[in-house]
Design an enzyme around this catalytic site. Structure first.
Site, PDB file in Angstrom:
ATOM      1  N   HIS A 149       1.106  -1.269   0.052  1.00  0.00           N
ATOM      2  CA  HIS A 149       0.056   0.155   0.486  1.00  0.00           C
ATOM      3  C   HIS A 149       0.286   0.944  -0.321  1.00  0.00           C
ATOM      4  O   HIS A 149       0.609   2.377   0.177  1.00  0.00           O
ATOM      5  CB  HIS A 149      -1.126   0.243   1.267  1.00  0.00           C
ATOM      6  CG  HIS A 149      -2.286   0.955   0.766  1.00  0.00           C
ATOM      7  ND1 HIS A 149      -2.269   1.848   1.948  1.00  0.00           N
ATOM      8  CD2 HIS A 149      -3.042   0.267  -0.068  1.00  0.00           C
ATOM      9  CE1 HIS A 149      -3.303   2.700   1.641  1.00  0.00           C
ATOM     10  NE2 HIS A 149      -3.792   2.287   0.511  1.00  0.00           N
ATOM     11  N   LYS A 151       3.192   4.590  -1.441  1.00  0.00           N
ATOM     12  CA  LYS A 151       2.520   5.247  -2.231  1.00  0.00           C
ATOM     13  C   LYS A 151       4.108   6.406  -2.526  1.00  0.00           C
ATOM     14  O   LYS A 151       3.744   7.411  -2.231  1.00  0.00           O
ATOM     15  CB  LYS A 151       2.348   6.180  -2.432  1.00  0.00           C
ATOM     16  CG  LYS A 151       0.431   5.712  -2.630  1.00  0.00           C
ATOM     17  CD  LYS A 151       0.129   5.673  -0.946  1.00  0.00           C
ATOM     18  CE  LYS A 151      -1.757   5.679  -0.727  1.00  0.00           C
ATOM     19  NZ  LYS A 151      -1.556   3.958  -0.966  1.00  0.00           N
ATOM     20  N   ASP A 156      17.185   9.382  -7.005  1.00  0.00           N
ATOM     21  CA  ASP A 156      18.712   9.412  -6.617  1.00  0.00           C
ATOM     22  C   ASP A 156      18.957   9.024  -5.757  1.00  0.00           C
ATOM     23  O   ASP A 156      19.956   9.745  -5.155  1.00  0.00           O
ATOM     24  CB  ASP A 156      19.636  10.629  -6.841  1.00  0.00           C
ATOM     25  CG  ASP A 156      19.690  11.364  -8.663  1.00  0.00           C
ATOM     26  OD1 ASP A 156      18.547  10.520  -9.268  1.00  0.00           O
ATOM     27  OD2 ASP A 156      19.073  12.076  -8.182  1.00  0.00           O
TER      28      ASP A 156
END
Lengths: 214, 214
Positions: A149, A151, A156
């Site tokens: 779940h 996000k 870099d």
């Protein structure tokens, strides 16, 4: 003798003043460095606007949307496109075409891209995961959790982009959402470690070996 | 005359040394203050463990779960229960009973609690929103968005708890999730402003006036 002391005292005052200046500069620099670390919060939804200027600054887009507007979404895109060497994505739902376009553009530039996604959402209608795979981007789906779940994105390995926002059109244009962007090492390092842990845990080769009969 | 210069030079050296010490102390203090700001990332899922010790440290719980374990969930609970004056919640799905218990405990202590939630998820099976309302906690649901998808809490208006975690049992015990906890003003202030904006925008009285016929 008096003249010698006067010279010494004069030199003392000069050294003292210079030292003060140097110390004040060091203090200011130390504070501004800490202050200057990227710490930004972006809220959604955002109004629909053309983002061609983010991808191609010189291009005159003929579409019907508003142009040249710096929306929350344009800011999010800029953060993703700022990657120079690597992009690690850990995204639950990924169906936004402009976000996919940004990832594909970075892949075309030769950046190392790793995508970890939810096993159920990877193949739903509109998912961009298939396109990323087709382009040769390395994708793994989480095998253990009910839902992967997260996000978050790591740019870099030193900038984390995280929050409530799924990478979908509904999230960007319709939901109340937040995205935090920071280079604060105390906040970035745990995400770098967690990504690496999840990436290794979901290595298909390793999972195959574990599942193989004795 | 030479003696006077000697005294002056001596004083200069003393003042110089003292000033250096003071400046070094100021610099160190300035850096340690910035370093010392709470910045923590908590990952889920977490193993099921008893959290009675978080609510009542002296209580010997007879349940079958593991006891006295500092899980990610116990850490999250401690951050919420650390509130002294206010708690502002902006949560999409809220069905976790121990999180609800924590909010009710703060309400019983006399803290000012405001809850902003998603209109569709406020009344689903298992939602704790009804219980909060019944206890007299002020709850508003977002009227505008497709989803009020935020999952953040503001503790005393100076600590933000935010991430991908919905306040549900599935999220805590089964999903891969993250929660960031920080008192970094540059990250907290935008959430404080956004909460206030959403709270005012969803004032039922204001909405009633706006919707009233001319």
């Amino acid at each position: 003798m008096a003249a010698t002391w006067a010279v010494r005292a004069g030199l003392g005052v000069v050294v003292f003043t210079l030292s003060l200046e140097v110390l004040v500069w060091v203090c200011r620099r130390s504070r501004s460095r800490s202050k200057g670390v990227l710490k930004e919060v972006i809220f959604f939804p955002t109004n629909a606007a053309c983002v061609e200027h983010v991808f191609m600054p010189a291009f005159q887009c003929p579409c019907l949307l508003q142009h040249g507007v710096e929306t929350s979404f344009a800011r999010l895109l800029r953060h993703i496109l700022s990657a120079n060497s690597t992009l690690d994505l850990c995204v639950f739902a990924f169906s936004h075409m402009d976000l996919s376009r940004a990832v594909l553009a970075l892949h075309a530039r030769g950046l190392v891209i790793r995508v970890l996604t939810d096993k159920d959402y990877a193949s739903i209608n509109g998912s961009q995961i298939g396109l990323l795979l087709k382009a040769g981007i390395c994708v793994r789906s989480d095998s253990g959790a009910v839902h992967m779940h997260h996000k978050f994105a790591l740019v870099d390995g030193r900038r984390v982009i995280t929050g409530s926002l799924n990478w979908t059109m509904t999230a960007v244009q319709n939901n109340k959402e937040n995205v935090m962007v920071t280079e604060e090492p105390d906040l970035v390092t745990p995400f770098v470690r967690e990504f690496q842990r999840l990436w290794e845990a979901n290595d298909p080769e390793r999972l195959r070996r574990t599942a193989a009969p004795l």
